[in-house]
Design a protein around this motif. Sequence first.
Motif, mmCIF file in Angstrom:
data_model
loop_
_atom_site.group_PDB
_atom_site.id
_atom_site.type_symbol
_atom_site.label_atom_id
_atom_site.label_comp_id
_atom_site.label_asym_id
_atom_site.label_seq_id
_atom_site.Cartn_x
_atom_site.Cartn_y
_atom_site.Cartn_z
ATOM 1 N N GLY A 85 18.861 26.941 24.230
ATOM 2 C CA GLY A 85 19.990 26.778 23.349
ATOM 3 C C GLY A 85 20.425 28.243 22.772
ATOM 4 N N SER A 86 20.651 28.293 21.062
ATOM 5 C CA SER A 86 21.265 29.353 20.504
ATOM 6 C C SER A 86 20.008 30.661 20.486
ATOM 7 N N ALA A 87 18.835 30.113 20.418
ATOM 8 C CA ALA A 87 18.227 30.643 20.710
ATOM 9 C C ALA A 87 17.652 31.450 21.652
ATOM 10 N N PHE A 88 18.091 31.141 23.048
ATOM 11 C CA PHE A 88 17.824 32.218 24.421
ATOM 12 C C PHE A 88 18.909 33.071 23.450
ATOM 13 N N TYR A 89 19.938 32.476 23.286
ATOM 14 C CA TYR A 89 21.158 33.988 23.316
ATOM 15 C C TYR A 89 21.073 34.586 22.475
ATOM 16 N N ALA A 90 19.598 34.239 21.465
ATOM 17 C CA ALA A 90 19.302 35.336 20.968
ATOM 18 C C ALA A 90 18.601 36.241 21.759
ATOM 19 N N GLY A 91 18.271 35.723 22.622
ATOM 20 C CA GLY A 91 17.379 35.942 23.572
ATOM 21 C C GLY A 91 17.777 37.593 24.185
ATOM 22 N N LEU A 92 18.791 36.436 24.792
ATOM 23 C CA LEU A 92 20.369 37.485 25.845
ATOM 24 C C LEU A 92 20.426 38.694 24.934
ATOM 25 N N ALA B 33 20.977 20.992 8.881
ATOM 26 C CA ALA B 33 22.199 21.834 10.189
ATOM 27 C C ALA B 33 21.335 21.542 11.428
ATOM 28 N N VAL B 34 21.665 20.696 12.380
ATOM 29 C CA VAL B 34 21.534 20.218 13.523
ATOM 30 C C VAL B 34 21.295 21.414 14.145
ATOM 31 N N ALA B 35 23.075 22.204 14.164
ATOM 32 C CA ALA B 35 23.853 23.661 14.906
ATOM 33 C C ALA B 35 22.794 24.640 13.950
ATOM 34 N N SER B 36 22.391 25.548 14.852
ATOM 35 C CA SER B 36 21.724 26.956 14.160
ATOM 36 C C SER B 36 22.431 27.425 13.876
ATOM 37 N N THR B 37 22.288 28.035 12.423
ATOM 38 C CA THR B 37 23.588 29.074 12.211
ATOM 39 C C THR B 37 22.218 30.163 11.629
ATOM 40 N N LYS B 38 21.733 30.103 9.876
ATOM 41 C CA LYS B 38 21.144 31.279 9.585
ATOM 42 C C LYS B 38 20.263 31.738 11.114
ATOM 43 N N ALA B 39 18.968 30.625 11.041
ATOM 44 C CA ALA B 39 18.091 30.990 11.471
ATOM 45 C C ALA B 39 18.241 32.054 12.884
ATOM 46 N N PHE B 40 19.969 31.615 13.280
ATOM 47 C CA PHE B 40 19.894 32.409 14.457
ATOM 48 C C PHE B 40 19.926 34.030 14.106
ATOM 49 N N THR B 41 20.794 34.383 13.149
ATOM 50 C CA THR B 41 21.070 35.739 12.647
ATOM 51 C C THR B 41 19.462 36.802 12.234
ATOM 52 N N ALA B 42 18.852 34.883 11.088
ATOM 53 C CA ALA B 42 17.984 36.004 11.414
ATOM 54 C C ALA B 42 16.767 36.203 12.629
ATOM 55 N N GLN B 43 17.137 35.526 14.105
ATOM 56 C CA GLN B 43 16.315 36.064 14.727
ATOM 57 C C GLN B 43 16.778 37.546 16.064
ATOM 58 N N LEU B 44 18.098 37.284 15.795
ATOM 59 C CA LEU B 44 18.227 38.808 15.882
ATOM 60 C C LEU B 44 17.992 39.652 14.694
ATOM 61 N N THR B 45 18.002 39.610 13.892
ATOM 62 C CA THR B 45 17.533 40.944 12.866
ATOM 63 C C THR B 45 15.923 40.365 13.506
ATOM 64 N N VAL B 46 14.660 40.327 13.844
ATOM 65 C CA VAL B 46 13.850 40.676 14.088
ATOM 66 C C VAL B 46 13.903 41.436 15.131
ATOM 67 N N LEU B 47 14.866 40.778 16.633
ATOM 68 C CA LEU B 47 14.759 41.310 17.654
ATOM 69 C C LEU B 47 15.006 42.727 17.348
ATOM 70 N N SER B 48 16.203 43.249 16.062
ATOM 71 C CA SER B 48 16.095 44.075 16.461
ATOM 72 C C SER B 48 15.618 45.426 15.459
#
Length: 364
Positions: A56-63, A152-167
Amino acid sequence: GKNGYRHYMEKELHEHPIVIGQTLRRFVDPSSHKIILPHMPFDLSTLKRGIITACGSAFYAGLIGRYWLEEYARLPIDIDVASEMRYRNPPVESQGMGLVISQSGETADTLAALRNLKNEHQKIVSILNNEFSTIARESDVVLGTDAGVEIAVASTKAFTAQLTVLSCLTLVIAREKNKITPENKKVCLTALMDLPSRVAEVLQMKDKIQEIAHKIANAQSVIYLGRGIMYPVAMEGALKLKEISYIHADAYAAGEMKHGPIALIDQTVPVIAVVPSGFLFEKTLSNLQEAKARGGHIIAFTDAKGAEALSTIAEQIIILPTVHAFVAPILYTVPVQMLAYEAAILKGTDVDQPRNLAKSVTVE
Ligand code: M6R
């Protein structure tokens, strides 16, 4: 509680700046501005490959992470959704980095893919919001996202946090592999540190986003376009819209339109472009021109410079703060998530608990 917000999703959207800042503070030393990661189970300077998996969204963070790691750290990356990765059996050299991304740390497919990667002698680095989860226990290193509880079922802040770690991970590997100059690294890090304020500005743009929401709320189908690192941002926008407003949406790499999807375009199909000025801007612009020529109604998320060039092509333009290309995918995520939220409000759906979905998918 919801702190006066309409839904948990809206509350969590407004936590983006705080969460990005918190996650950065965890990894960036305040005095030396050096990025410090926990001890890694391999030597980053000789690391040869990475393999990323998530759902899902975590995969897009991975992309997005793949674009960063390839571009800035010159690290070859393989990536797939966990439900495919777990059955794919790709040939992997041992001692590579298996990068697993998950908010909950309990997603069944992601866990199964992690176990397969371990069997292939990959060292598992996981990016997790729940550091006490099953995936955390089975990982060699956990990089925590300080997003707090996401309801919320739709992930928001967790996604940008994942991106922050990836950066941060990207900049560390780039530094260890000598693929980035200290000056360039500093520019990227400064852009990251500046991001919470820029994101806060975007959160103020609710009225403008609501206007766009009115334009798409009655559509049967919405197309999101992006190129390069903005393509996964388009995917995130389309997924959020589907999840909570139940409007069909799909994301395409803008250059791929002419190979099929452009047949869908007419006056009834809004086309949402995620297109900051800079690399690939001109290319995306000509793809948008092609869509417009078929009657497509173009809505563009861009910056001030991009807005000028788009003025004759797009019917609606949302001008976002100008930021360094490195952090653009994080910034542009925020308005596409806000748009999905406002569209869902117009649809009157159960935003925090959309039908057929669970917060954490613990079954295959
Ligand atoms: O807990 P996880 O990050 O592993 O969850 C992965 C997906 O199920 C999740 O991102 C899902 O796609 C969200 N509902 C997206 O908004």
